[in-house]
Design a protein around this motif. Structure first.
Motif, PDB file in Angstrom:
ATOM      1  N   ASN A  22      42.318  58.149  38.367  1.00 19.37           N
ATOM      2  CA  ASN A  22      41.252  58.747  37.551  1.00 19.37           C
ATOM      3  C   ASN A  22      40.227  57.704  37.110  1.00 19.37           C
ATOM      4  O   ASN A  22      39.359  57.990  36.298  1.00 19.37           O
ATOM      5  N   LYS A  23      40.314  56.496  37.640  1.00 25.24           N
ATOM      6  CA  LYS A  23      39.386  55.412  37.318  1.00 25.24           C
ATOM      7  C   LYS A  23      38.657  54.963  38.583  1.00 25.24           C
ATOM      8  O   LYS A  23      39.115  55.196  39.693  1.00 25.24           O
ATOM      9  N   VAL A  24      37.526  54.294  38.402  1.00 31.41           N
ATOM     10  CA  VAL A  24      36.808  53.652  39.505  1.00 31.41           C
ATOM     11  C   VAL A  24      37.072  52.163  39.366  1.00 31.41           C
ATOM     12  O   VAL A  24      36.854  51.586  38.292  1.00 31.41           O
ATOM     13  N   ALA A  25      37.551  51.539  40.440  1.00 36.70           N
ATOM     14  CA  ALA A  25      37.877  50.116  40.393  1.00 36.70           C
ATOM     15  C   ALA A  25      37.115  49.366  41.472  1.00 36.70           C
ATOM     16  O   ALA A  25      36.940  49.871  42.584  1.00 36.70           O
ATOM     17  N   GLU A  26      36.666  48.169  41.125  1.00 31.90           N
ATOM     18  CA  GLU A  26      35.961  47.305  42.057  1.00 31.90           C
ATOM     19  C   GLU A  26      36.478  45.883  41.886  1.00 31.90           C
ATOM     20  O   GLU A  26      36.846  45.476  40.779  1.00 31.90           O
ATOM     21  N   LEU A  27      36.484  45.130  42.969  1.00 30.35           N
ATOM     22  CA  LEU A  27      36.929  43.750  42.972  1.00 30.35           C
ATOM     23  C   LEU A  27      35.719  42.889  43.308  1.00 30.35           C
ATOM     24  O   LEU A  27      35.182  42.981  44.411  1.00 30.35           O
ATOM     25  N   VAL A  28      35.258  42.104  42.331  1.00 31.93           N
ATOM     26  CA  VAL A  28      34.041  41.315  42.491  1.00 31.93           C
ATOM     27  C   VAL A  28      34.353  39.858  42.178  1.00 31.93           C
ATOM     28  O   VAL A  28      34.673  39.516  41.040  1.00 31.93           O
ATOM     29  N   ARG A  29      34.273  39.027  43.196  1.00 33.52           N
ATOM     30  CA  ARG A  29      34.526  37.586  43.076  1.00 33.52           C
ATOM     31  C   ARG A  29      35.823  37.292  42.304  1.00 33.52           C
ATOM     32  O   ARG A  29      35.847  36.468  41.400  1.00 33.52           O
ATOM     33  N   GLY A  30      36.882  38.007  42.678  1.00 31.97           N
ATOM     34  CA  GLY A  30      38.181  37.757  42.084  1.00 31.97           C
ATOM     35  C   GLY A  30      38.419  38.403  40.736  1.00 31.97           C
ATOM     36  O   GLY A  30      39.475  38.219  40.132  1.00 31.97           O
ATOM     37  N   THR A  31      37.457  39.190  40.248  1.00 29.21           N
ATOM     38  CA  THR A  31      37.614  39.883  38.968  1.00 29.21           C
ATOM     39  C   THR A  31      37.727  41.383  39.227  1.00 29.21           C
ATOM     40  O   THR A  31      36.910  41.956  39.944  1.00 29.21           O
ATOM     41  N   ASP A  81      33.635  32.470  48.292  1.00 29.61           N
ATOM     42  CA  ASP A  81      34.219  31.479  47.389  1.00 29.61           C
ATOM     43  C   ASP A  81      35.738  31.398  47.497  1.00 29.61           C
ATOM     44  O   ASP A  81      36.346  30.510  46.900  1.00 29.61           O
ATOM     45  N   ALA A  82      36.348  32.325  48.233  1.00 29.65           N
ATOM     46  CA  ALA A  82      37.804  32.359  48.347  1.00 29.65           C
ATOM     47  C   ALA A  82      38.176  32.853  49.749  1.00 29.65           C
ATOM     48  O   ALA A  82      38.308  34.057  49.964  1.00 29.65           O
ATOM     49  N   PRO A  83      38.309  31.938  50.699  1.00 27.92           N
ATOM     50  CA  PRO A  83      38.645  32.345  52.076  1.00 27.92           C
ATOM     51  C   PRO A  83      39.876  33.248  52.117  1.00 27.92           C
ATOM     52  O   PRO A  83      40.871  32.996  51.434  1.00 27.92           O
ATOM     53  N   GLY A  84      39.757  34.312  52.872  1.00 28.11           N
ATOM     54  CA  GLY A  84      40.839  35.282  52.989  1.00 28.11           C
ATOM     55  C   GLY A  84      40.803  36.381  51.950  1.00 28.11           C
ATOM     56  O   GLY A  84      41.518  37.369  52.073  1.00 28.11           O
ATOM     57  N   GLU A  85      39.976  36.235  50.925  1.00 31.63           N
ATOM     58  CA  GLU A  85      39.851  37.259  49.881  1.00 31.63           C
ATOM     59  C   GLU A  85      38.602  38.110  50.144  1.00 31.63           C
ATOM     60  O   GLU A  85      37.729  37.735  50.921  1.00 31.63           O
ATOM     61  N   ILE A  86      38.523  39.256  49.473  1.00 34.95           N
ATOM     62  CA  ILE A  86      37.394  40.161  49.672  1.00 34.95           C
ATOM     63  C   ILE A  86      36.763  40.555  48.338  1.00 34.95           C
ATOM     64  O   ILE A  86      37.387  40.453  47.292  1.00 34.95           O
ATOM     65  N   ASP A  87      35.513  41.009  48.444  1.00 36.33           N
ATOM     66  CA  ASP A  87      34.864  41.769  47.389  1.00 36.33           C
ATOM     67  C   ASP A  87      34.975  43.228  47.822  1.00 36.33           C
ATOM     68  O   ASP A  87      34.707  43.548  48.984  1.00 36.33           O
TER      69      ASP A  87
END
Length: 196
Positions: A22-31, A81-87
């Motif tokens: 029931n929430k909207v979630a986003e991953l932005v630069r590790g946050t 800024d973090a190889p292997g990670e995504i936004d």
């Protein structure tokens, strides 16, 4: 003597997947950013804009066609800024020219940057939309960005420059009827975006 501050752990996609539906979630630069579902005026503006654009630009009714326009697609881009990670970003609306994306991917997300995004601003999302997501859209080469404020009744239009920086905003207000790139083949009556 004080204790050293604990280094904050980077959020991962697993953290995003653990967010309640029931929430909207986003991953932005590790946050990890978690927001409530859109409020009524936000939903009205987003739905109204999609309705205005899908007929002429996705279906070719009264317009040129040639677009795929979607509500709240998940976009995944590598985090430099973090190889292997995504936004992992979720714009309110996004559009791809069919010559760049002739068919939808089989994944539940998109790795191809859209040609256009629209963020509908609210008090809870505006800072993230402007300060954190807009630079990522520019980095990924999104050519056109619109920011819609359903309370102030404004449409801000941005075009990406050759230097991958946003040009100055062109702001349209209230009940203006406008032709705005990349959808300038039709006149858009902004009054349809504002709830009565």
């Amino acid at each position: 003597m004080g204790e050293p501050a604990e280094k904050q752990r980077r959020a991962t996609y697993a953290d995003l997947e653990a967010v309640p539906p029931n929430k909207v979630a986003e991953l932005v630069r590790g946050t990890l950013h978690v927001f409530p579902r859109p409020a009524p005026r936000h939903a009205w503006a987003s739905s109204g804009l999609g309705a205005e654009l899908i007929g002429p630009f996705q279906r070719g009714r009264g317009g040129p066609g040639g677009w795929i326009i979607l509500d709240e697609p998940e976009l995944r881009f590598p985090d430099p800024d973090a190889p292997g990670e995504i936004d992992a970003l979720v714009p309110d609306l996004a559009g791809w020219r069919r010559e760049r994306m002739p068919a939808l991917p089989d994944t539940a997300y998109f790795e191809l940057a859209p040609d256009w995004i629209c963020e509908v601003l609210s008090r809870s999302t505006e800072d993230v939309d402007r300060d954190e997501k807009m630079p990522i859209y520019a980095r990924q080469g999104v050519r056109h960005a619109w920011l819609v404020d359903p309370i102030a009744r404004t449409l801000e239009v941005y075009v990406l420059g050759g230097d991958r920086c946003w040009g100055p905003a062109v702001v349209h207000r209230d009940a203006a009827c406008v032709r705005v790139a990349p959808f300038d083949a039709i006149e858009l009556d902004l009054s349809v975006l504002w709830a009565k």
